[in-house]
Design a protein around this motif. Structure first.
Motif, PDB file in Angstrom:
ATOM      1  N   SER A  34       0.837  -1.189   0.000  1.00 48.72           N
ATOM      2  CA  SER A  34       0.000   0.000   0.000  1.00 48.72           C
ATOM      3  C   SER A  34       0.875   1.243   0.000  1.00 48.72           C
ATOM      4  N   GLU A  35       0.306   2.281  -0.518  1.00 42.85           N
ATOM      5  CA  GLU A  35       1.015   3.555  -0.580  1.00 42.85           C
ATOM      6  C   GLU A  35       1.283   4.065   0.827  1.00 42.85           C
ATOM      7  N   LEU A  36       2.401   4.696   1.030  1.00 41.71           N
ATOM      8  CA  LEU A  36       2.712   5.322   2.305  1.00 41.71           C
ATOM      9  C   LEU A  36       1.778   6.508   2.492  1.00 41.71           C
ATOM     10  N   LYS A  37       1.005   6.462   3.579  1.00 37.05           N
ATOM     11  CA  LYS A  37       0.044   7.523   3.824  1.00 37.05           C
ATOM     12  C   LYS A  37       0.665   8.532   4.786  1.00 37.05           C
ATOM     13  N   ILE A  38       0.862   9.721   4.329  1.00 36.57           N
ATOM     14  CA  ILE A  38       1.394  10.794   5.145  1.00 36.57           C
ATOM     15  C   ILE A  38       0.255  11.768   5.411  1.00 36.57           C
ATOM     16  N   PRO A  39      -0.126  11.894   6.677  1.00 36.52           N
ATOM     17  CA  PRO A  39      -1.226  12.831   6.974  1.00 36.52           C
ATOM     18  C   PRO A  39      -0.854  14.245   6.547  1.00 36.52           C
ATOM     19  N   ASP A  40      -1.823  14.948   5.994  1.00 33.25           N
ATOM     20  CA  ASP A  40      -1.545  16.296   5.495  1.00 33.25           C
ATOM     21  C   ASP A  40      -1.647  17.363   6.583  1.00 33.25           C
ATOM     22  N   ASN A  41      -2.057  16.956   7.800  1.00 31.31           N
ATOM     23  CA  ASN A  41      -2.178  17.969   8.842  1.00 31.31           C
ATOM     24  C   ASN A  41      -1.033  17.917   9.850  1.00 31.31           C
ATOM     25  N   ASP A  43       2.654  19.029  10.596  1.00 31.88           N
ATOM     26  CA  ASP A  43       3.668  19.910  10.019  1.00 31.88           C
ATOM     27  C   ASP A  43       5.069  19.568  10.487  1.00 31.88           C
ATOM     28  N   TYR A  44       5.210  18.822  11.603  1.00 29.89           N
ATOM     29  CA  TYR A  44       6.525  18.303  11.972  1.00 29.89           C
ATOM     30  C   TYR A  44       6.357  17.156  12.954  1.00 29.89           C
ATOM     31  N   PHE A  45       7.392  16.351  13.083  1.00 32.25           N
ATOM     32  CA  PHE A  45       7.435  15.305  14.093  1.00 32.25           C
ATOM     33  C   PHE A  45       8.856  15.227  14.632  1.00 32.25           C
ATOM     34  N   MET A  46       8.979  14.715  15.832  1.00 35.71           N
ATOM     35  CA  MET A  46      10.282  14.554  16.461  1.00 35.71           C
ATOM     36  C   MET A  46      10.361  13.149  17.045  1.00 35.71           C
ATOM     37  N   THR A  47      11.552  12.582  17.027  1.00 36.10           N
ATOM     38  CA  THR A  47      11.776  11.292  17.661  1.00 36.10           C
ATOM     39  C   THR A  47      12.826  11.448  18.747  1.00 36.10           C
ATOM     40  N   ASN A  48      12.675  10.650  19.777  1.00 39.40           N
ATOM     41  CA  ASN A  48      13.605  10.639  20.915  1.00 39.40           C
ATOM     42  C   ASN A  48      13.904  12.047  21.416  1.00 39.40           C
ATOM     43  N   ARG A  68       8.383   9.586  20.324  1.00 35.98           N
ATOM     44  CA  ARG A  68       7.852  10.231  19.115  1.00 35.98           C
ATOM     45  C   ARG A  68       6.781  11.254  19.475  1.00 35.98           C
ATOM     46  N   LEU A  69       6.867  12.405  18.829  1.00 35.51           N
ATOM     47  CA  LEU A  69       5.873  13.459  18.950  1.00 35.51           C
ATOM     48  C   LEU A  69       5.508  13.911  17.543  1.00 35.51           C
ATOM     49  N   GLU A  70       4.210  14.070  17.289  1.00 37.75           N
ATOM     50  CA  GLU A  70       3.725  14.593  16.004  1.00 37.75           C
ATOM     51  C   GLU A  70       2.921  15.853  16.276  1.00 37.75           C
ATOM     52  N   HIS A  71       3.298  16.946  15.658  1.00 32.33           N
ATOM     53  CA  HIS A  71       2.543  18.187  15.824  1.00 32.33           C
ATOM     54  C   HIS A  71       1.528  18.298  14.696  1.00 32.33           C
ATOM     55  N   HIS A  72       0.276  18.503  15.063  1.00 32.60           N
ATOM     56  CA  HIS A  72      -0.814  18.667  14.094  1.00 32.60           C
ATOM     57  C   HIS A  72      -1.171  20.141  14.058  1.00 32.60           C
ATOM     58  N   ASN A  73      -1.017  20.742  12.885  1.00 31.31           N
ATOM     59  CA  ASN A  73      -1.305  22.175  12.784  1.00 31.31           C
ATOM     60  C   ASN A  73      -2.797  22.462  12.932  1.00 31.31           C
ATOM     61  N   LEU A  74      -3.641  21.509  12.602  1.00 34.24           N
ATOM     62  CA  LEU A  74      -5.079  21.665  12.803  1.00 34.24           C
ATOM     63  C   LEU A  74      -5.359  21.488  14.288  1.00 34.24           C
ATOM     64  N   GLY A  75      -5.703  22.541  14.973  1.00 31.55           N
ATOM     65  CA  GLY A  75      -5.951  22.494  16.409  1.00 31.55           C
ATOM     66  C   GLY A  75      -4.730  22.798  17.256  1.00 31.55           C
ATOM     67  N   ASP A  76      -3.564  22.917  16.643  1.00 35.80           N
ATOM     68  CA  ASP A  76      -2.311  23.222  17.339  1.00 35.80           C
ATOM     69  C   ASP A  76      -2.085  22.300  18.532  1.00 35.80           C
TER      70      ASP A  76
END
Length: 185
Positions: A34-41, A43-48, A68-76
């Motif tokens: 399957s195609e790699l699905k990258i969420p469009d919302n 804007d950055y992620f950090m590991t460790n 791992r941390l993922e920042h979602h720009n929708l809703g900040d």
């Protein structure tokens, strides 16, 4: 004899290359992944990562770490995997683990969920277990709107809701059931 053998090996080698080339050109090499699905919302992620906050006096106030941390720009908001939080409050040092977390940047609010374990270290250690706890650093509060279990050396307390005011060291429990053991029995 040697030249015939050399010509025959060369001819068979060319034949094998030709057969392989024909086979490869007729084979469809599309892989069934399957195609790699990258969420469009996001804007950055950090590991460790390790996030540290100092108080007004320049002392370490609290910190949290995560694989791992993922920042979602929708809703900040930031979604955090397995956050590990440490709170430094005078002689009381708190550690909090959970499976998931969510940091609401606008409100400066950290929600911890799924198997939350809080430990107060020091002279009177205490463990608190729950499913959802939120940390409000601006108000110095830990709040659980769901059931918790508190355990210390001689007590076990169950409550439906709890508020831990870290600045005044006042813990408010609603609908609590307690078992206290005095000394050794």
């Amino acid at each position: 004899m040697k030249s015939r053998l050399l010509i025959m090996v060369l001819f068979l080698g060319l034949g094998a290359v030709l057969v392989g080339w024909i086979y490869e050109s007729q084979t469809d090499f599309r892989l069934d992944r399957s195609e790699l699905k990258i969420p469009d919302n996001i804007d950055y992620f950090m590991t460790n990562f390790n996030y540290k906050v100092m108080d007004e006096a320049g002392k370490l106030d609290y910190e949290f770490a995560s694989p791992r941390l993922e920042h979602h720009n929708l809703g900040d908001i930031s979604r955090i995997e397995q956050p590990f939080v440490q709170l430094y409050r005078g002689s009381d040092h708190w550690q909090i683990d959970s499976r998931q977390g969510e940091f609401q940047h606008a409100d400066n609010l950290l929600w911890l969920s799924q198997q939350v374990v809080m430990q107060r270290l020091g002279e009177n250690p205490l463990q608190v277990y729950g499913e959802s706890i939120r940390f409000s650093p601006d108000r110095d509060l830990l709040v659980s709107d769901s059931a918790i279990l508190m355990q210390s050396a001689n007590s076990q307390i169950e409550a439906e809701q709890a508020v831990f005011d870290l600045s005044t060291k006042v813990y408010s429990l609603e609908k609590a059931r307690a078992v206290y053991t005095h000394g050794k029995s």
